[in-house]
Each structure stands twice: as structure tokens, then as C-alpha cells.
Design a protein around this motif. Structure first.
Motif, PDB file in Angstrom:
ATOM      1  N   GLY A 368      52.104   2.616  66.838  1.00 16.33           N
ATOM      2  CA  GLY A 368      53.138   3.145  67.838  1.00 16.33           C
ATOM      3  C   GLY A 368      53.576   2.307  68.604  1.00 16.33           C
ATOM      4  O   GLY A 368      53.379   0.952  68.584  1.00 16.33           O
ATOM      5  N   GLY A 369      54.210   2.796  69.805  1.00 13.58           N
ATOM      6  CA  GLY A 369      54.717   1.774  70.819  1.00 13.58           C
ATOM      7  C   GLY A 369      56.106   1.573  70.971  1.00 13.58           C
ATOM      8  O   GLY A 369      56.389   0.677  71.637  1.00 13.58           O
ATOM      9  N   GLY A 370      56.781   1.835  69.878  1.00 12.47           N
ATOM     10  CA  GLY A 370      57.931   1.286  69.516  1.00 12.47           C
ATOM     11  C   GLY A 370      58.897   1.857  70.698  1.00 12.47           C
ATOM     12  O   GLY A 370      58.997   2.906  71.185  1.00 12.47           O
ATOM     13  N   THR A 371      59.914   1.191  71.232  1.00  7.04           N
ATOM     14  CA  THR A 371      60.735   1.477  72.338  1.00  7.04           C
ATOM     15  C   THR A 371      62.334   2.104  71.635  1.00  7.04           C
ATOM     16  O   THR A 371      62.444   1.713  70.510  1.00  7.04           O
ATOM     17  N   ARG A 372      63.284   2.711  72.449  1.00 10.08           N
ATOM     18  CA  ARG A 372      64.343   2.834  72.170  1.00 10.08           C
ATOM     19  C   ARG A 372      65.060   1.669  71.687  1.00 10.08           C
ATOM     20  O   ARG A 372      66.088   1.457  71.023  1.00 10.08           O
ATOM     21  N   GLU A 373      64.936   0.588  72.601  1.00 10.18           N
ATOM     22  CA  GLU A 373      65.339  -0.628  72.151  1.00 10.18           C
ATOM     23  C   GLU A 373      65.163  -1.196  70.619  1.00 10.18           C
ATOM     24  O   GLU A 373      66.026  -1.785  70.247  1.00 10.18           O
ATOM     25  N   ASP A 374      63.717  -0.924  70.476  1.00 13.39           N
ATOM     26  CA  ASP A 374      63.502  -1.294  69.065  1.00 13.39           C
ATOM     27  C   ASP A 374      64.193  -0.549  68.099  1.00 13.39           C
ATOM     28  O   ASP A 374      64.714  -1.039  66.943  1.00 13.39           O
ATOM     29  N   ALA A 375      64.314   0.783  68.301  1.00 15.17           N
ATOM     30  CA  ALA A 375      65.042   1.750  67.639  1.00 15.17           C
ATOM     31  C   ALA A 375      66.442   1.212  67.304  1.00 15.17           C
ATOM     32  O   ALA A 375      67.201   1.401  66.372  1.00 15.17           O
ATOM     33  N   ALA A 420      50.283   6.054  69.434  1.00 13.67           N
ATOM     34  CA  ALA A 420      50.867   6.053  70.837  1.00 13.67           C
ATOM     35  C   ALA A 420      52.483   6.783  70.465  1.00 13.67           C
ATOM     36  O   ALA A 420      52.746   6.494  69.466  1.00 13.67           O
ATOM     37  N   PRO A 421      52.814   6.998  71.614  1.00 11.39           N
ATOM     38  CA  PRO A 421      54.395   7.410  71.478  1.00 11.39           C
ATOM     39  C   PRO A 421      55.248   6.411  71.103  1.00 11.39           C
ATOM     40  O   PRO A 421      55.226   5.205  71.435  1.00 11.39           O
ATOM     41  N   ASP A 422      56.276   6.815  70.127  1.00 10.80           N
ATOM     42  CA  ASP A 422      57.251   5.944  69.484  1.00 10.80           C
ATOM     43  C   ASP A 422      58.554   6.306  69.548  1.00 10.80           C
ATOM     44  O   ASP A 422      58.835   7.557  69.253  1.00 10.80           O
TER      45      ASP A 422
END
Length: 464
Positions: A368-375, A420-422
Motif C-alpha cells: 500500500g501507501g500509494g498517493t493520489r498523485e500516484d493514482a 497501509a492506506p492507498d
């Protein structure tokens, strides 16, 4: 009778007929070999092989002790047998040779026993492109080959290479190779080959299928089963070197993990790589057609993997030659734990889709751990780049699976568990036609509106 078992019995029967059981063994010490780890025993070992061959073939025996040598050339109908405690060590004094044990256009040959072939890789020049680094075993254009039970340690280059060879069994072989760069475990280029019961721990790709012949010969009819593989690079890979391609490949019942050590690859050193553990493999399963050629009829099932960055990586690209084709792949019963923001990927190039892929019963434990910027990031095409999971950057806009330039994709029971939140969707679809996904599940906190994102996706349906 099971086709694979029949295949094994046929090859073993050929060996039995080639070696006269009543013939004497040819002990290398009878030809002047000395187990002092210093004497150059190349001539003595070769003399034993040559005399055994002149008498019609048989067993050349390496007894207990360490024997230094340069390249040994096998001949047809020869079994090189390393007894318990036997060790042949590669001489690294500037001498140039292709492989410690070499078979070139021979048949009915084998390397067996519980002894060791030591590549002495750290004593050769260290480097990705460093010249004059021998393999440990190299079979080139050979037929009816058996490699069984031997230990292969610390190669200077690839460890066990099969090129243009057919009717091959590699069984019960142990490989440990972290002494130099390019330390692949087993490289397979040929047809009618079985790899079974092997234990590989390598710095570069653990098991790698290639198709590098200029005639565009296809690597086909390959079975890989019941192996344990560890690597700092890809664990099971097809490509690069895919001029002809791969057909009729079956891989099953393998356990994949990160390597024991990583003296050269430091994937986690940079914080913007988002690699969650100090040592990791690149991709658990990497299927690549980037040099032309075709990938067709591949089945991979019952695989567990831990310590990898990307569980599944599929790439159709255009690195050197006109774009090839990639179709008819089934991957099922996969349990994976990944340690990066580079999710599993199915990625063709504009105008050339990856086709007819089924993913069934896939469980991915994601860090996990991906950000909105990653998305929301725009993913480059990079059509001609070297195909690794980081080809599109160290983050991907999906926490589970990113699919682009693909058609007729079927997904059933695909689960992502987030540690982790993603902020990324579990599935990200871009230029996808005829995709059907059922039982897509995400366990954990994902900070998005949907678990699936679609961009230019036609005739697609996702049932969560």
C-alpha cells in the motif's frame, strides 16, 4: 502415462543404452589429476574424457577433493560424475574460456552426482559488460542432456546455460551465485526441456527463458515444476532475447522469494523508489516480448512468492525488431506479497495489444501507501526501453493490477490486501477492450471513489 513422465523415461533410457554398465569408470586421478586446489588439472580431466569417449563412452568420475581446472569439453555418451565431496574449481588467472564444463553439439551427455562445480566468479572481472567471464555449465546445440543433483556455486556469468538444445532434464540441481553481475541461475533456449526439483539463489534472473538464435528459432515445450527460486532480479522470466519467442510453456508448483544476499543490487537505497524491504526481487513472474517473436500458450499455476517488488509483469514492446505478439496466457492460483508501489502490470504498446489473458485466483498482499498523485500520474509508453517493472517509473496508478493496450482479458477472484492506506484503485484500465472481471476485492483502506478506474475501456465489466 503422464506425458512429462514418459519424456523423462525416454531420455533416461537413452542414457542407459549409451553407457555400458559393465564398463569401467574413468577416474580422473588415474590420468594425473591432483586434488590440491592449485594444480591445473584441465589436461588430465580432458584426457580421461577423451579416452572414455574413444572406448565408446561411459562415466568419468571426479572423486572427493578440490581440482582446479579451465574449460572441460564433454563428448557424446559421457557422464561426468562428481562424487560426494568432489569439487572442480574454475581457474581465474586471465585465461579466456567459455564455460567450466562445455558441451558443444554432443548427445547423450550428463553431469551428475552430489559434488560441486565452483565458478570462482569473484576472481574474474566484476561488471555488467565485463568480458571473458565463463559460465559454469554450457550446453550448446546438444541433444539428450541430463544435469542432476550437482551443486553449482558462484559463477562469473550465467550459471547453467542451455542454448539450441533439446530433450534436456535438469533435476535436483542446487545453484548459489552472487559473486558477479549477470549471475542468472538457469537460462533456457531450446525445446523439449524439463526443469524440476531445483533450488536456485542467484543475483540475476533465477530461471530465464530466452530465444536468441538468429534463425528466430522458438523456445517451446518447456516444463518447469517443483522448484524453489530466489533472486535479486526476476524470479521466473521469459525474455529479453525473444527473437523467436516462446510456445507451449508450463510452469507449476514453485516457491519464489528474495535472495539470501544482494551485493550488487540496492533497490531500496533511494527513498523515492518506495521499496519496503532491504533485499527484494524485481518481478515474481515476468513475461516479455520486446525483440519481435511470439509468446503463445503459456500456463503458470500454483505459485507462492514473497519478497518481490512486482508479482506479475507482462510486457509487449518494440525494443529492437518490429513488434511481435503476446497471447493465450493463463496464470492461476498465485499468492504473492509485494514490497513496492509497482503493482502487477499487463502492458502492450499503441496498436499492439496483449491478448487472451486469464488471471484466476490471485491473492496479492500489497504494502500500500500509494498517493493520489500516484493514482493520477500519466504513465509514459517507453516502447523501446529495457523491460523491467520500473519501465514506467517507481510508482504505478494501481494498487493491484495496471492494464493498458490489452484485449480479451478475463479476471476471476482477484484479491488485494493493503497493509497501509492507498489512494490508488485496485484495477486501472487504459485502452482495454473486452475485459471481464468477477470477484475483485480490496481489503484495507483505499482513499478513492472507486476500486476500478477506466480510461478508454471498451466492453469491460467488473463485478466486485
Amino acid at each position: 502415462m503422464n506425458k512429462n513422465i514418459k519424456h523423462i523415461l525416454i531420455i533416461l533410457a537413452l542414457f542407459a543404452s549409451a553407457y555400458n554398465a559393465s564398463a569401467k569408470d574413468y577416474l580422473i586421478t588415474d590420468f594425473g589429476a591432483k586434488a590440491d586446489a592449485k594444480t591445473d588439472n584441465t589436461a588430465a580431466i580432458q584426457k580421461a574424457i577423451d579416452e572414455c569417449s574413444a572406448k565408446g563412452g561411459g562415466k568419468v568420475v571426479v572423486p572427493g577433493g578440490e581440482f582446479a581446472s579451465r574449460m572441460i569439453s564433454l563428448k557424446s555418451n559421457i557422464n561426468l560424475h562428481l562424487e560426494a565431496g568432489a569439487k572442480i574449481s574454475a581457474i581465474a588467472n586471465g585465461a579466456k574460456y567459455t564455460s567450466l564444463v562445455m558441451g558443444n553439439e554432443v548427445q547423450n551427455v550428463s553431469v551428475t552426482g552430489s559434488g560441486t562445480l565452483f565458478g570462482n566468479g569473484g576472481k574474474f572481472t566484476i561488471g555488467e559488460e565485463a568480458p571473458n567471464r565463463p559460465y559454469i555449465i554450457f550446453f550448446k546445440n546438444c541433444k539428450n542432456v541430463l544435469v542432476e543433483d550437482v551443486h553449482l556455486l558462484q559463477s562469473a556469468s550465467w550459471t547453467l546455460r542451455l542454448f539450441g538444445s533439446e530433450h534436456v532434464i535438469v533435476r535436483g540441481v542446487s545453484i548459489y551465485s552472487h559473486a558477479n553481475l549477470n549471475n542468472d541461475g538457469i537460462d533456457i533456449d531450446g525445446k523439449d526441456i524439463i526443469i524440476t526439483g531445483c533450488h536456485i539463489d542467484s543475483g540475476d534472473d533465477a530461471i530465464c527463458l530466452k530465444s536468441e538464435d538468429s534463425t528466430k528459432r522458438v523456445t517451446e515445450n518447456i516444463t518447469i515444476t517443483n522448484c524453489i527460486a530466489a533472486s535479486n532480479c526476476n524470479l521466473i522470466k521469459m525474455g529479453t532475447g525473444s527473437i523467436g519467442g516462446f510456445k507451449n510453456i508450463s510452469i507449476s508448483n514453485c516457491s519464489l522469494r528474495r535472495a539470501t544476499e544482494s551485493p550488487f543490487h540496492k533497490w531500496a537505497d533511494k527513498p523515492d523508489h518506495y521499496i519496503g524491504i532491504p533485499i527484494s526481487g524485481i518481478s515474481g513472474i515476468a513475461l516479455e516480448i520486446v525483440d519481435g517473436g511470439v509468446l503463445d500458450q503459456v500456463s503458470i499455476t500454483n505459485i507462492t512468492m514473497t519478497g518481490v517488488q512486482t508479482p506479475i509483469f507482462m510486457r509487449l514492446g518494440s525494443r529492437k525488431n518490429p513488434t511481435g505478439s503476446f497471447k493465450n496466457v493463463i496464470i492461476s492460483n498465485i499468492t504473492a506479497t509485494s514490497h513496492s508501489r509497482m503493482s502487477s502490470m499487463i502492458a502492450g504498446v499503441p496498436g499492439f495489444n496483449i491478448e487472451n489473458v486469464t488471471l484466476r485466483d490471485i491473492l496479492i498482499n500489497s504494502q500500500g501507501g500509494g498517493t493520489r498523485e500516484d493514482a493520477e500520474r500519466k504513465v509514459p509508453e517507453n516502447e523501446k526501453d529495457y523491460p523491467e517493472n520500473r519501465i514506467f517509473g517507481w510508482t504505478i496508478p494501481a494498487s493491484g493490477l495496471y492494464v493498458r493496450h490489452a484485449s480479451n482479458i478475463n479476471i476471476d477472484n482477484f484479491q488485494v490486501r493493503l497493509a497501509a492506506p492507498d489512494a490508488r484503485p485496485a484495477l486501472y484500465l487504459d485502452d482495454v477492450k473486452q475485459l471481464k472481471a468477477t470477484n475483485v476485492k480490496v481489503d484495507g483502506e483505499y482513499i478513492i471513489d472507486k476500486a476500478v478506474y477506466k480510461a478508454n475501456a471498451v466492453n469491460t465489466s467488473v463485478n466486485q
